[in-house]
Design a protein around this motif. Structure first.
Motif, PDB file in Angstrom:
ATOM      1  N   THR A  18      -2.390  -0.381  32.655  1.00 17.02           N
ATOM      2  CA  THR A  18      -3.575   0.485  32.623  1.00 17.02           C
ATOM      3  C   THR A  18      -3.885   1.014  34.014  1.00 17.02           C
ATOM      4  N   TRP A  31       7.164  -1.276  23.430  1.00 14.01           N
ATOM      5  CA  TRP A  31       5.920  -1.016  24.170  1.00 14.01           C
ATOM      6  C   TRP A  31       5.628   0.487  24.230  1.00 14.01           C
ATOM      7  N   SER A  91       2.373   2.577  22.499  1.00 17.85           N
ATOM      8  CA  SER A  91       1.492   3.465  23.266  1.00 17.85           C
ATOM      9  C   SER A  91       1.460   4.878  22.692  1.00 17.85           C
ATOM     10  N   ARG A 132      -6.593   3.948  19.171  1.00 21.36           N
ATOM     11  CA  ARG A 132      -5.789   3.235  20.161  1.00 21.36           C
ATOM     12  C   ARG A 132      -6.340   1.856  20.478  1.00 21.36           C
ATOM     13  N   MET A 172      -3.833  -1.034  19.373  1.00 16.44           N
ATOM     14  CA  MET A 172      -3.169  -1.770  20.454  1.00 16.44           C
ATOM     15  C   MET A 172      -3.655  -3.208  20.518  1.00 16.44           C
TER      16      MET A 172
END
Length: 488
Positions: free
Chosen positions: A145, A395, A399, A407, A411
């Motif tokens: 992030t 991964w 995303s 999201r 996630m």
């Protein structure tokens, strides 16, 4: 005119030199910031990889006297904690900031690693390995992030996937340290304490390093600290004008996000939302049940059972780490050139073949002196396909498949199931190995690989070259091209 022209040229040359210096300075600060923050990924790798060599020493009667069940909990407790840490890390970082949370996680890494290195018994070790998992899970969410929020769009993909590279580099580093300590001081029964204690070094480096990196400009804007965001961004960008433009874009994006209603668990009653979340869960479970962590956590155990002496197995395991790093680099270069589904299914075919070969050579060449070498070759083959084709791709898909309003839910749920599956694999592998032997245990994972192939082939969406909005439309309105474009 000639004199004026010369002065203009001189001024232009001076401006170019100034811009060049500013660009080099910004590039240096960005690379340094990325390197420091990805120490969180390195710690992730070290703390999950170090147990590979340490478990054999700590399991002995003179040390912690671990049963197969204890071994499973010591090894996989870190991933159970990571499941919890991954769920809450995002919300905590939104409250206190990415930089401050990474600093706190470094402290957790250090304290829990120290506690594990002096553990007097199995219960103490299991508790602190699980607490250490909170930091591992938090780092797995916050580092990518933070990297995405400090990078420019042109380098975002490369910078974020750098964290994946640091994870496998951390595992390789742990394998190397294990091999050195095991071969030089293997006669010392408590050498495992120094193997685990090694993880305190990168924890200290991460803590110190976080004093020298800026806070995420996006988080600062989100908290209304626009001037601080400009100051933070100006250390990472060459031109003040570009900083102003980027902050304006961040403000606009945040305003748009406020207007978007975020999905909740109630929205799972909507068929296309439920389908998308279940695909995310499936990808996470599939990635772990393929069996990567039986190699990363128990590689030394597998090689020892194949016929290697323990010290030789520690050295041989380094080659597994080297293959993992090399395959990750190759996989990063292929991601944008090969369709996601094709790359994923090809990787699963490779891992399945590797496990089948391990079963065959274990059964047919059990007394052959070359069995250990063949098993090493098969594990290297497995890791090459997994780290190059499957791990980074899962991964990336997670995303990509969730639209903005989904999201957070998608996630969060998918990552939790990924980590929990990691825990189940790590816990049950030594129990299966003790009860069934190596060949039959690997047959169990061959079965899981076959199931994973059918899941990937039937349900994995092809996302390369598609916008998030296009993917959402395909799921929402039943366009099969969003799920299996080659089935038409």
């Amino acid at each position: 005119m000639t004199k004026l022209s010369a002065e203009n040229q001189l001024g232009s040359s001076s401006d170019q030199q100034t811009n060049s210096v500013a660009e080099k300075r910004a590039k240096y600060h960005l690379q340094r910031t990325a390197l420091i923050s990805t120490l969180g990924g390195l710690l992730f790798g070290v703390d999950t990889g170090v147990i590979n060599g340490a478990i054999g020493y700590m399991a002995t009667p003179s040390e912690l006297n671990l049963t197969p069940g204890d071994e499973g909990l010591v090894t996989s407790g870190i991933t159970l904690g990571a499941a919890v840490g991954a769920v809450f890390a995002g919300k905590v970082s939104d409250l206190i900031g990415r930089r401050r949370l990474l600093k706190y996680l470094a402290i957790v890494f250090f304290i829990c690693t120290l506690a594990c290195s002096i553990a007097p018994n199995a219960i103490f070790m299991i508790i602190f390995r699980t607490l250490l998992g909170l930091a591992v899970g938090g780092a797995s969410v916050i580092v990518p992030t933070y990297l995405s929020e400090i990078s420019t769009p042109s380098i975002r993909g490369r910078l974020v996937t750098q964290n994946e590279l640091m994870i496998v580099t951390g595992q390789l580093l742990a394998f190397v340290v294990n091999a050195i300590l095991g071969n030089v001081f293997g006669y010392v029964s408590h050498i495992w304490r120094y193997m685990i204690g090694f993880g305190m070094i990168p924890a200290i480096l991460l803590f110190i390093g976080m004093f020298f990196v800026p806070e995420s400009p996006r988080w600062l804007v989100m908290k209304g600290k626009v001037q601080e965001a400009f100051k933070s961004l100006s250390t990472l960008r060459a031109q003040p004008e570009s900083c102003k433009t980027e902050i304006s874009q961040i403000q606009n994006a945040l305003d748009q996000e406020k207007e978007i209603k975020q999905a909740t668990l109630k929205d799972l009653t909507t068929p296309w939302v439920r389908r998308l979340v279940f695909i995310g869960i499936g990808l996470g479970v599939m990635q772990q049940f393929i069996g990567i962590n039986i190699m990363m956590y128990y590689g030394t155990t597998i090689l020892t059972q194949s016929g290697f002496a323990h010290n030789a197995a520690l050295i041989a395991n380094i080659f597994n780490g080297i293959v993992s790093v090399a395959a990750t680099i190759i996989g990063m270069s292929l991601m944008n050139k090969v369709n996601r589904r094709k790359m994923l299914t090809s990787g699963i075919i490779g891992t399945t073949t590797s496990l089948v070969l391990i079963v065959i050579v274990s059964e047919t060449m059990s007394k052959s002196p070359i069995l250990p070498i063949l098993v090493v070759a098969c594990t290297m083959m497995f890791l090459g396909f997994f780290q190059g084709f499957i791990s980074p791709l899962v991964w990336l898909l997670l995303s990509e498949i969730f639209p903005q309003n989904l999201r957070g839910l998608g996630m969060g749920v998918s990552t939790f199931f990924l980590w929990f599956s990691n825990f189940l694999v790590g816990y049950f592998f030594p129990i299966l190995l003790s009860g069934l032997g190596m060949s039959y245990t690997f047959m169990v994972f061959v079965f899981f690989n076959i199931l994973s192939f059918f899941f990937a082939y039937k349900f994995t969406p092809e996302t390369r070259g598609k916008s998030l909005e296009q993917i959402q439309m395909e799921f929402q309105y039943g366009d099969k091209s969003g799920v299996n474009p080659e089935s038409k």
